[in-house]
Design a protein around this motif. Structure first.
Motif, PDB file in Angstrom:
ATOM      1  N   ASN A 181       0.778  -1.153  -0.104  1.00 37.30           N
ATOM      2  CA  ASN A 181       0.140   0.021  -0.100  1.00 37.30           C
ATOM      3  C   ASN A 181       0.926   1.292   0.078  1.00 37.30           C
ATOM      4  OD1 ASN A 181      -1.049  -2.372   1.265  1.00 37.30           O
ATOM      5  ND2 ASN A 181      -2.970  -0.989   1.501  1.00 37.30           N
ATOM      6  N   THR A 182       1.987   1.259   0.793  1.00 36.76           N
ATOM      7  CA  THR A 182       2.788   2.517   0.990  1.00 36.76           C
ATOM      8  C   THR A 182       3.476   2.633  -0.236  1.00 36.76           C
ATOM      9  OG1 THR A 182       2.768   2.199   3.206  1.00 36.76           O
ATOM     10  CG2 THR A 182       4.548   3.711   2.370  1.00 36.76           C
ATOM     11  N   ASP A 183       3.941   1.377  -1.013  1.00 30.52           N
ATOM     12  CA  ASP A 183       4.657   1.618  -2.049  1.00 30.52           C
ATOM     13  C   ASP A 183       3.913   2.118  -3.082  1.00 30.52           C
ATOM     14  OD1 ASP A 183       7.176   0.250  -1.008  1.00 30.52           O
ATOM     15  OD2 ASP A 183       5.778  -1.570  -1.000  1.00 30.52           O
ATOM     16  N   VAL A 184       2.790   1.953  -3.322  1.00 34.03           N
ATOM     17  CA  VAL A 184       1.963   2.595  -4.271  1.00 34.03           C
ATOM     18  C   VAL A 184       1.900   3.861  -4.168  1.00 34.03           C
ATOM     19  CG1 VAL A 184      -0.615   2.755  -4.964  1.00 34.03           C
ATOM     20  CG2 VAL A 184       0.092   0.304  -4.381  1.00 34.03           C
ATOM     21  N   LEU A 248      12.292   6.970   1.904  1.00 36.06           N
ATOM     22  CA  LEU A 248      11.393   5.943   2.613  1.00 36.06           C
ATOM     23  C   LEU A 248      11.596   4.834   1.610  1.00 36.06           C
ATOM     24  CD1 LEU A 248       9.138   5.584   4.503  1.00 36.06           C
ATOM     25  CD2 LEU A 248       7.329   6.437   2.984  1.00 36.06           C
ATOM     26  N   GLU A 249      11.202   4.900   0.404  1.00 37.46           N
ATOM     27  CA  GLU A 249      11.295   3.829  -0.530  1.00 37.46           C
ATOM     28  C   GLU A 249      12.908   3.053  -0.271  1.00 37.46           C
ATOM     29  OE1 GLU A 249       8.780   2.624  -1.807  1.00 37.46           O
ATOM     30  OE2 GLU A 249       9.694   0.854  -2.309  1.00 37.46           O
ATOM     31  N   LEU A 250      13.769   3.725  -0.055  1.00 35.13           N
ATOM     32  CA  LEU A 250      15.302   3.191   0.173  1.00 35.13           C
ATOM     33  C   LEU A 250      15.334   2.214   1.264  1.00 35.13           C
ATOM     34  CD1 LEU A 250      17.818   5.894  -0.593  1.00 35.13           C
ATOM     35  CD2 LEU A 250      17.414   3.881  -1.716  1.00 35.13           C
ATOM     36  N   ARG A 252      12.353   1.169   2.763  1.00 35.08           N
ATOM     37  CA  ARG A 252      11.320  -0.042   2.607  1.00 35.08           C
ATOM     38  C   ARG A 252      12.064  -1.059   1.849  1.00 35.08           C
ATOM     39  NH1 ARG A 252       6.306   0.278   3.986  1.00 35.08           N
ATOM     40  NH2 ARG A 252       5.702  -1.028   2.241  1.00 35.08           N
ATOM     41  N   ALA A 253      12.663  -0.996   0.904  1.00 40.71           N
ATOM     42  CA  ALA A 253      13.242  -1.712  -0.241  1.00 40.71           C
ATOM     43  C   ALA A 253      14.525  -2.306   0.271  1.00 40.71           C
ATOM     44  CB  ALA A 253      13.145  -1.146  -1.416  1.00 40.71           C
ATOM     45  N   PHE A 254      15.489  -1.553   0.803  1.00 41.05           N
ATOM     46  CA  PHE A 254      16.839  -1.955   0.860  1.00 41.05           C
ATOM     47  C   PHE A 254      17.193  -1.823   2.416  1.00 41.05           C
ATOM     48  CE2 PHE A 254      16.565  -0.135  -3.313  1.00 41.05           C
ATOM     49  CZ  PHE A 254      16.868  -1.305  -4.134  1.00 41.05           C
ATOM     50  N   GLY A 255      16.276  -1.531   3.236  1.00 39.73           N
ATOM     51  CA  GLY A 255      16.578  -1.576   4.861  1.00 39.73           C
ATOM     52  C   GLY A 255      17.694  -0.359   5.192  1.00 39.73           C
ATOM     53  N   MET A 256      17.425   0.847   4.385  1.00 38.85           N
ATOM     54  CA  MET A 256      18.599   1.872   4.843  1.00 38.85           C
ATOM     55  C   MET A 256      17.716   2.810   5.860  1.00 38.85           C
ATOM     56  SD  MET A 256      20.051   2.723   1.027  1.00 38.85           S
ATOM     57  CE  MET A 256      20.952   4.037   1.388  1.00 38.85           C
ATOM     58  N   PRO A 257      18.347   2.879   7.214  1.00 35.51           N
ATOM     59  CA  PRO A 257      17.263   3.296   8.352  1.00 35.51           C
ATOM     60  C   PRO A 257      17.360   4.830   8.561  1.00 35.51           C
ATOM     61  CG  PRO A 257      19.367   2.340   9.183  1.00 35.51           C
ATOM     62  CD  PRO A 257      19.488   2.383   7.666  1.00 35.51           C
ATOM     63  N   PHE A 258      16.638   5.566   7.702  1.00 30.87           N
ATOM     64  CA  PHE A 258      16.615   6.864   7.991  1.00 30.87           C
ATOM     65  C   PHE A 258      15.370   7.178   8.908  1.00 30.87           C
ATOM     66  CE2 PHE A 258      17.854   6.412   3.582  1.00 30.87           C
ATOM     67  CZ  PHE A 258      19.059   7.105   3.369  1.00 30.87           C
ATOM     68  N   TYR A 259      14.374   6.435   8.921  1.00 32.34           N
ATOM     69  CA  TYR A 259      13.190   6.914   9.870  1.00 32.34           C
ATOM     70  C   TYR A 259      13.253   5.625  11.221  1.00 32.34           C
ATOM     71  CZ  TYR A 259      12.116   9.509   5.621  1.00 32.34           C
ATOM     72  OH  TYR A 259      12.338  10.128   4.456  1.00 32.34           O
ATOM     73  N   ASP A 260      14.108   4.914  11.129  1.00 30.50           N
ATOM     74  CA  ASP A 260      14.049   3.613  12.104  1.00 30.50           C
ATOM     75  C   ASP A 260      14.883   4.388  13.245  1.00 30.50           C
ATOM     76  OD1 ASP A 260      14.138   1.630  13.845  1.00 30.50           O
ATOM     77  OD2 ASP A 260      14.794   0.089  12.130  1.00 30.50           O
TER      78      ASP A 260
END
Lengths: 853, 126
Positions: A181-184, A248-250, A252-260
């Motif tokens: 959903n978010t990727d859309v 955000l997509e980086l 979600r897709a590659f686990g790069m933790p900008f927001y984590d």
């Protein structure tokens, strides 16, 4: 009078012995050639048309369909909220509906439709035949239409975004939103945002470079001022949200933790980047609407605008100040009080230019003898509703008050007053006002009054109670509520009157459908308006001839304008090159500089947009093969497009009409391509700045571990080497330009080849440097930020190397020479940006950890 | 109330670069933006570096620096407005440019000076 350059205090053109090409005819043969050059393609080939009148109408119609779709979602939500405990919609569906309602209204209706009005109207208002990049407009439209449709249709498959229209992480991160959903949202809207930037490039260059001769900045129709500011805001603001989407997509897709937060990221980074775009977004929507109001008012007040200068400067002021307000959406996030207060003060300061505008509009009505027709009704409705929204805006600009009402229905009421009042009512005024220009028939005055009163009463009765609902504590985004909280009757009223508002919209839709058959014929200038668009005909080429402009209100103040225009006594009464053409004029003085040939119908833009959309959709759904095939088709389309630019043109001057001869080609800063690249680079700079902001912001979130334990501090040797290589590559590109001027092809080619080698070498050194330092992109936010910034610059270098190869190829094929060298100079602009920015980014990556450790 | 005389204005050519001439009327807002970013970023970074726990004297010094920056920014914008007024006041064809420049500078000055309210009234890093 024959307008020559002498009228602008300039030296005359060196016509002398130069042969003037393509003599023009003001007679029927000239008109016939114009009609042929601007003819619409037939049947299904309509998708290949790029003319602004065609694209503009499609654009507006598509935007309006999205408005209806998002409106239906709102009605369904209001049914659910009418009574406590209803089970009309379940929680998941409700989440998708409110997310899509906001997303569609903001990204697929409000921004595109105001751009659409600009694409449709600006060429006529500016007295030109079309904007300078018609294929870019077409690409922007098809990207928006296809990308938007894909995002909207996700509702029917249960995969619609459901994280709210501003998609805050960590809710939208991979942990809490594992579905697509978010990727859309991210990929679909990223695509739409890029189309908005494309439109901004077109609008800025169009307004600055394709005005009627004599139309100085101070004589532009006021709508052009508003759109210039709006497009500038899109140019700066949209890149921030594009950058946020990419991060955000980086993640979600590659686990790069900008927001984590568990890996050094910070969810507030999203909020900063999103609202850095999101707040200006409100004004990106409002300013064009205000511009349209300012265009319509003189027609109904029967008087000139009071305070044209003040409106222009108010638009500029709003454009700037709106970028200093973003934190007022984040007053409850725990930022230091002093920081909040800076934004609170700026939020109050913007009331000054907003007030100037409202008083100027009221004074214009006061100054004239107003005629109360349907568009003016909608304008009065706008003034009433928007002023209330502005007043509640001043309330929520105050930090303590905002703390009380944050995330309640008070805020919902406030921004609907601002957005529906500030944008939808002016938009409906614009529909009633300009529909006769497009269809040649008037909309019904009687049905229009019904539509207005239903919308006005329905809106106020639905949204005014929401202020109280909010003050009583009802939060946003809840799908149901308990019956004992005192919200019941308020919600019933809001729900009931939302349908009254919808009934008004429905009447308008009926009117639009029926007016094509039964609407009264509009004739010439049905509102007795002062502006140029009413001179243009309902044909592809618009004006019979391009008239010199000497007033802000040309139709009122230039006697015989219509007769001269129709008689072909203006510029370009013919299609001398047998292709579509427009006059290029000076950005400040409006003096004629050049005749440009515009592209006609073609499949490139449509194919590029469709293939890109298909590739993104297939990628989102995990259909890798289809995504790759579509991506390849898109790449071929874009490359073909680029290849077809910078065509060979004769060096002589061509007859522009009225005794003026102009060049057909420019290879320097007079060309529209040069200006387009400058605007694009400013947008690009905003993306890089957003990534740099992310790096610095993430440090403020975790200042004690920068870089994290176990990593050594970066050294300066490799950054120095990379910077040197990039600087030499740039200098070689500069040298190539000079050598090319002297027709030294071999030496020019050598410079390009060495530039490619140096750019490649810089990328390789950078890659090995980061690996040697042990910086990983997924372990900590530090590594993610470093890799993103350096990856972005590596991409810039790769594109720069690609440009060098492109120039080399065209040089080898004789498509670049000392005269035809615009391609080379536009690529040179890229290097003038990339090389210094790469050095600055390297300095920051290498130096900042030393400073803070 | 509408002024007719402004409608006869044509800007003469100038030796100033086109981009510079396009952006000059917004000079005040570039200063406003720079000032806004500087005071916001200085505050954010100072709080990260522990200004909140520092002594009263350090905090007062910090606020004094912000105050000085604000006054300097406002002065620069006002000087720009005065400079442009002196350049353009006798040139009717430059009336539009002059009004827009001075108006923008005026609003930008208010925007800058307005930041004195937080600087003088709100405790730092609270």
């Amino acid at each position: 009078m024959t307008l020559t350059r002498d009228a602008y205090g300039k030296e005359t053109l060196p016509l002398g012995s130069a042969r003037v090409l393509h003599p023009q005819s003001s007679g029927p043969d000239g008109l016939e050639r114009l009609a042929v050059a601007w003819a619409l393609p037939r049947r299904f080939a309509f998708v290949t048309e790029v003319n602004n009148t065609h694209i503009g109408v499609l654009y507006i119609a598509t935007g309006f369909l999205f408005f209806l779709g998002a409106g239906v979602l709102a009605l369904l939500m209001r049914i659910q909220l009418a009574y406590p405990g209803l089970a009309f919609l379940d929680a998941d569906t409700y989440n998708q509906f409110f997310t899509m309602h906001g997303t569609v209204m903001m990204f697929l209706f409000a921004v595109p439709i105001v751009e659409a009005f600009a694409v449709l109207l600006l060429p006529s208002l500016l007295g030109t035949r079309d904007m300078p990049f018609p294929r870019l407009s077409a690409l922007g439209y098809w990207a928006y239409a296809i990308g938007g449709t894909l995002v909207f249709s996700s509702l029917f498959f249960g995969i619609a975004p459901d994280g709210g229209w501003f998609m805050y992480p960590p809710l939208t991160g991979p942990k809490f939103s594992p579905g697509i959903n978010t990727d859309v949202w991210v990929l679909g809207l990223g695509f739409v945002e890029i189309s908005a930037v494309a439109a901004a490039v077109e609008l800025i260059v169009g307004i600055l470079k394709t005005r009627a001769p004599g139309m100085t900045l101070g004589r532009m129709p006021i709508f052009a001022w508003y759109m210039l500011v709006t497009a500038g805001m899109i140019m700066i603001g949209m890149p921030a949200v594009i950058a946020a989407d990419i991060l955000l997509e980086l993640e979600r897709a590659f686990g790069m933790p900008f927001y984590d937060a568990t890996k050094g990221g910070d969810p507030l980074l999203w909020q900063h980047l999103f609202w850095l775009f999101g707040h200006p977004e409100v004004y990106i929507i409002f300013l064009p609407a205000a511009g349209m109001v300012s265009m319509m008012l003189p027609s109904f007040a029967r008087a000139k605008l009071v305070g044209y200068n003040w409106l222009a400067l108010a638009a500029i002021s709003v454009g700037f100040l709106s970028f200093g307000l973003w934190v007022h959406h984040m007053f409850t996030t725990g930022l230091p009080l002093l920081s909040l207060a800076f934004f609170s003060a700026a939020s109050s300061a913007i009331a000054i230019p907003m007030g100037i505008q409202v008083f100027a509009w009221i004074a214009t009505l006061w100054d004239g003898k107003p005629v109360l027709r349907v568009p003016l009704l909608f304008i009065l409705g706008f003034l009433f509703i928007f002023t209330i929204g502005g007043l509640t805006g001043v309330m929520v600009a105050s930090v303590p008050y905002d703390w009380q009402v944050h995330d309640t229905y008070f805020v919902v009421a406030h921004f609907h007053y601002v957005l529906i009042g500030g944008m939808v009512f002016p938009l409906f005024a614009a529909f009633y006002y300009w529909t006769p220009l497009i269809t040649g028939r008037m909309l019904s005055e009687r049905l229009g009054r019904w539509a207005f009163w239903l919308m006005f009463v329905g809106f106020n009765a639905a949204f005014l109670p929401m202020h109280i609902t909010g003050l009583r504590g009802m939060p946003r985004r809840i799908y149901t509520y308990s019956g004992e909280l005192g919200w019941n009757w308020l919600n019933v009223i809001s729900s009931a009157f939302s349908f009254v508002f919808a009934a008004g919209v429905l009447i308008f839709v009926v009117d639009i459908i029926r007016h094509r058959r039964v609407g009264r014929k509009a004739g010439y200038n049905p509102w007795q308006a002062p502006s140029l668009e009413w001179l243009s005909n309902q044909v592809g080429h618009g004006f019979r001839s391009i008239m010199p402009i000497r007033s802000r209100y040309p139709v009122w103040e230039q006697p015989g304008l219509k007769e001269d225009e129709v008689a072909g006594r203006g510029f370009l009464p013919d299609a001398p090159t047998r292709e579509r053409e427009a006059l290029v004029t000076g950005p400040i003085t409006g003096e004629p500089e050049q005749i440009i040939r515009l592209p006609g119908p073609g499949w490139t833009a449509f194919l590029a947009a469709t293939a890109t959309a298909a590739g993104l959709a297939a990628g989102t759904l995990g259909l890798t093969t289809i995504a790759m095939i579509a991506g390849a088709v898109a790449a071929v389309a874009y490359l073909y497009w680029l290849w077809s630019t910078d065509r060979a043109l004769p060096r002589q001057l061509a007859d522009a009409g009225r005794g003026v001869a102009l060049p057909l080609y420019s290879n320097d800063s007079q060309s529209v391509g040069w200006w387009g690249m400058v605007v694009l680079l400013i947008s690009d700079a905003a993306v890089v700045a957003s990534f740099a902001f992310a790096y610095l912001f993430l440090w403020t979130a975790r200042p004690a571990i920068w870089p994290p334990a176990g990593l050594q501090l970066p050294g300066f040797l490799e950054p120095a080497l990379i910077s040197a290589a990039v600087a030499v590559a740039w200098v070689l590109f500069e040298v190539a330009d000079r050598l090319n001027q002297r027709d030294r092809r071999l030496a020019t080619s050598f410079c390009f080849i060495v530039s490619v080698v140096l750019a490649g070498g810089a990328i390789v050194i950078g890659w090995s440097w980061l690996h040697g330092l042990g910086i990983e992109a997924t372990r900590h936010s530090y590594g993610a930020a470093v890799w993103t910034l350096l990856g972005t610059m590596a991409l810039h270098l790769a594109i720069g190397a690609g440009m060098a190869l492109w120039c080399l190829l065209r040089l080898g094929l004789g498509m670049i020479d000392s005269w035809r060298c615009l391609t080379l100079r536009i690529c040179l602009l890229w290097w003038r940006f990339t090389a210094p920015v790469t050095a600055l980014v390297l300095l920051m990556i290498a130096g900042f950890p030393h400073v803070v450790s | 109330m509408s002024s007719l005389e402004l409608d006869n204005e044509i800007e003469p050519r100038s030796e100033m670069g086109t981009l510079h001439r396009l952006l000059d009327p917004a000079f005040g807002f570039f200063v406003w933006a720079a000032h806004f970013l500087v005071v916001y970023i200085m505050t954010a970074v100072a709080c990260v570096l522990g200004l909140g726990a520092a002594g009263e004297g350090v905090r007062t010094t910090f606020l004094t620096v912000l105050l000085a920056l604000t006054v300097a920014a406002a002065a620069i914008v006002l000087l720009h407005a005065v400079w442009r007024y002196r350049q353009h006041r006798d040139l009717p064809e430059q009336r539009f440019r002059m009004v827009v420049t001075i108006g923008n500078d005026g609003i930008a000055t208010v925007g800058i000076v307005w930041q004195l309210f937080p600087i003088l009234l709100v405790p730092v890093c609270a």
